[in-house]
Design an enzyme around this catalytic site. Structure first.
Site, PDB file in Angstrom:
ATOM      1  N   TYR A 177     -33.419 -11.040   8.604  1.00 41.74           N
ATOM      2  CA  TYR A 177     -32.860 -10.563   7.206  1.00 41.74           C
ATOM      3  C   TYR A 177     -33.144 -11.051   5.998  1.00 41.74           C
ATOM      4  O   TYR A 177     -34.529 -11.623   6.177  1.00 41.74           O
ATOM      5  CB  TYR A 177     -31.292 -11.137   7.595  1.00 41.74           C
ATOM      6  CG  TYR A 177     -30.731 -10.751   8.921  1.00 41.74           C
ATOM      7  CD1 TYR A 177     -29.547  -9.475   7.868  1.00 41.74           C
ATOM      8  CD2 TYR A 177     -30.613 -11.610   9.495  1.00 41.74           C
ATOM      9  CE1 TYR A 177     -29.252  -9.487   8.858  1.00 41.74           C
ATOM     10  CE2 TYR A 177     -30.121 -10.666  10.847  1.00 41.74           C
ATOM     11  CZ  TYR A 177     -28.886  -9.816  10.201  1.00 41.74           C
ATOM     12  OH  TYR A 177     -27.840  -8.958  11.023  1.00 41.74           O
ATOM     13  N   SER A 178     -33.834 -10.087   5.090  1.00 41.93           N
ATOM     14  CA  SER A 178     -34.486 -10.380   4.546  1.00 41.93           C
ATOM     15  C   SER A 178     -33.985 -11.441   3.026  1.00 41.93           C
ATOM     16  O   SER A 178     -32.937 -11.072   3.049  1.00 41.93           O
ATOM     17  CB  SER A 178     -34.945  -8.481   3.229  1.00 41.93           C
ATOM     18  OG  SER A 178     -35.360  -7.932   4.210  1.00 41.93           O
ATOM     19  N   CYS A 356     -38.130  -1.210   0.508  1.00 51.59           N
ATOM     20  CA  CYS A 356     -37.099  -1.640   1.494  1.00 51.59           C
ATOM     21  C   CYS A 356     -35.540  -1.125   1.858  1.00 51.59           C
ATOM     22  O   CYS A 356     -35.062  -0.398   0.996  1.00 51.59           O
ATOM     23  CB  CYS A 356     -36.586  -3.147   0.729  1.00 51.59           C
ATOM     24  SG  CYS A 356     -36.025  -4.175   2.120  1.00 51.59           S
ATOM     25  N   GLU A 396     -41.211  -2.591   3.252  1.00 51.36           N
ATOM     26  CA  GLU A 396     -39.980  -3.531   4.528  1.00 51.36           C
ATOM     27  C   GLU A 396     -39.305  -2.052   4.984  1.00 51.36           C
ATOM     28  O   GLU A 396     -37.922  -2.608   3.963  1.00 51.36           O
ATOM     29  CB  GLU A 396     -39.746  -5.075   4.015  1.00 51.36           C
ATOM     30  CG  GLU A 396     -39.448  -5.986   5.196  1.00 51.36           C
ATOM     31  CD  GLU A 396     -39.853  -7.016   5.274  1.00 51.36           C
ATOM     32  OE1 GLU A 396     -40.733  -7.277   5.461  1.00 51.36           O
ATOM     33  OE2 GLU A 396     -39.025  -7.690   4.480  1.00 51.36           O
ATOM     34  N   TYR A 398     -35.864  -1.007   7.782  1.00 51.68           N
ATOM     35  CA  TYR A 398     -35.587  -1.739   9.481  1.00 51.68           C
ATOM     36  C   TYR A 398     -34.657  -0.145   9.530  1.00 51.68           C
ATOM     37  O   TYR A 398     -33.878   0.634   9.127  1.00 51.68           O
ATOM     38  CB  TYR A 398     -34.494  -2.755   9.268  1.00 51.68           C
ATOM     39  CG  TYR A 398     -34.240  -3.096   7.843  1.00 51.68           C
ATOM     40  CD1 TYR A 398     -32.763  -2.767   7.606  1.00 51.68           C
ATOM     41  CD2 TYR A 398     -34.992  -4.202   6.716  1.00 51.68           C
ATOM     42  CE1 TYR A 398     -32.456  -3.561   7.145  1.00 51.68           C
ATOM     43  CE2 TYR A 398     -34.141  -3.959   6.133  1.00 51.68           C
ATOM     44  CZ  TYR A 398     -32.645  -3.992   5.461  1.00 51.68           C
ATOM     45  OH  TYR A 398     -31.798  -4.616   4.867  1.00 51.68           O
TER      46      TYR A 398
END
Ligand code: FAD
Ligand code: A2P
Length: 398
Positions: A177-178, A356, A396, A398
């Site tokens: 998790y960021s 992101c 980044e 996901y």
């Protein structure tokens, strides 16, 4: 004769203590220097608590390489040294080395899956307004009992190991998790870490499946213990330069690292702590399905009021706004609308771009950047690798 020989011998012997004295003095001098050198090069012990967590997470941007002036190689062994500029490959190697060196003091993997840190949940609350879709929570963990201390910098992630076991009876694997807080944490005391987590839910064979870790995180309560690993990641670090420009493209929880950046830039107490006097332009493109799903909206509005010259905020609310083709409004549509201004910024070598959130947005962003670049007579497929190599294109998803 005998007497004078004895005198010479006695005279010689009398020098021995003097010689020993000189020898002792020299030895003492060198020993002292050796001890000083060893002390200076001794690896530093990790402190349990970080008084000032303003770790020098030096720039994501490489040192600017003045290829024509500074970076030259020797081409002749003759006494007259001739030099010529390095080729691209050589410059890239130097840039990579210099970036590695710059990131050397960014903390990584202080805690690994075999020995995670058990952090205590401090708070866990919804970030959504009434009428929003799904569940997105802001969750904060206490790090103060970690030993070694779990410190991190903006743009990194941590791992969470959900409680329980998988279908094979094995402990669940960690999920990343960021980090949504700055290194000083939401309380500015430098001993917490916060996340922004969306619960994963999808339909399968008519059944609603809840994601293991995201559901675990959205359900945990203050006081619960959670296994934490990391920190990890050096892709999303902020540049060190105070006059850098930061373009942020976020969908949903992709706002997490951006929230940390913006707090570092514009949150009053945070600024006092970090003494990083941001002077550049920060431009956030934010994608959310509905207005009620916009995350950290009040803070962002406050930054707009306080820093109108430094902060720009462009929203794409997919299920309330339409793009020019009548479809859902996505951040890539907003990128196209702002092509000229955006590419003027990108042409400035102080500009960094951060992407992101949903992996699915990457092709759309690429397409939009291609069109936007064309309008400026630029070729995105050539420009993007250059930005990446220069450490200015950060992704980044996901
Ligand atoms: P799981 O139980 O692991 O389920 C996920 C699996 O379900 C998928 O692998 C897939 O097999 C299946 N699946 C998913 N969707 C569907 C579908 N529609 N149909 C069928 N099968 C499906 N998440 C955040 O919320 N916030 C963050 O800040 C964040 N940061 C991240 C940073 C990084 C670097 C990475 C790599 C990921 C990040 N994530 C973040 C995502 C996070 O790591 C988890 O992947 C996410 O929370 C889902 O985990 P889970 O355990 O709930 O789901
Ligand atoms: P939508 O779901 O309406 O298609 P969240 O994580 O809160 O769901 O927000 C993600 C946001 O990103 C939503 O507005 C979502 O729109 C949008 N989105 C979904 N797919 C893409 C894509 N391929 N490119 C850009 N944005 C996307």
């Amino acid at each position: 004769m005998v007497y004078s020989q004895a005198k010479v011998i006695a005279g010689g012997l009398a020098h021995i203590p003097i010689l020993i004295g000189i020898f002792y003095f020299i030895m003492t001098f060198f020993n002292k220097r050796a001890i000083e050198y060893a002390e200076a090069n001794k690896p530093k012990k990790v402190e349990k608590k970080v008084e000032n967590p303003e770790i020098k997470a030096k720039s994501a941007a490489p040192t600017k390489i003045e290829a024509k002036v500074v970076v030259q190689k020797k081409v002749s062994d003759s006494s007259e040294i001739k030099t010529e500029p390095l080729n691209n490959k050589e410059i890239n190697n130097i840039e990579k080395k210099s970036m590695k060196k710059k990131h050397a003091d960014v903390p990584v993997n202080i805690y690994r899956p075999k020995t995670p840190y058990e952090g205590t949940v401090i708070e866990n609350y919804s970030l959504l307004k009434e009428g929003a879709i799904g569940r997105v929570n802001h969750i904060t963990f206490d790090l103060k009992d970690s030993d070694p201390f779990l410190n991190y910098v903006e743009g990194q992630s941590i791992g969470i190991m959900p409680a329980g076991e998988d279908a094979n009876g094995k402990p669940h694997k960690l999920r990343l998790y960021s980090i949504a807080s700055t290194r000083h944490g939401d309380n500015f005391e430098g001993n917490t870490v916060s996340l922004c987590v969306r619960q994963l839910q999808y339909e399968k064979d008519g059944e609603t499946i809840d994601g293991v870790c995201s559901t675990y995180l959205c359900d945990i309560k203050p006081g619960d213990k959670v296994k934490i690993t990391g920190p990890v990641g050096k892709e999303m670090l902020l540049p060190e330069e105070e006059d850098a420009n930061i373009v942020m493209l976020a969908t949903g929880t992709g706002i997490a690292p951006m929230r940390a950046y913006l707090r570092r830039m514009f949150e009053a107490t945070e600024k006092e702590k970090n003494s990083w006097n941001f002077k550049g332009k920060a431009w956030l493109f934010m994608g959310a399905p509905k207005s009620a799903n916009l995350l950290y909206e009040e803070d962002l509005q406050r930054y707009l009021t306080d820093y109108p010259e430094n902060f720009k905020y462009t929203k794409a609310i997919s299920r309330e706004q339409q793009n020019t083709k009548g479809g859902r409004m996505y951040i890539q549509d907003r990128v196209l609308e702002s092509a000229n201004e955006l590419f003027n910024m990108i042409e400035d070598e102080k500009t960094h771009i951060y992407l992101c959130g949903l992996k699915g947005m990457e092709p759309g962003i690429d397409e939009a950047m291609t069109k936007a670049a064309e309008e400026k007579g630029l070729n995105w497929s050539e420009l993007r690798p250059k930005l990446k190599k220069a450490g200015r294109w950060h992704v980044e998803t996901y």
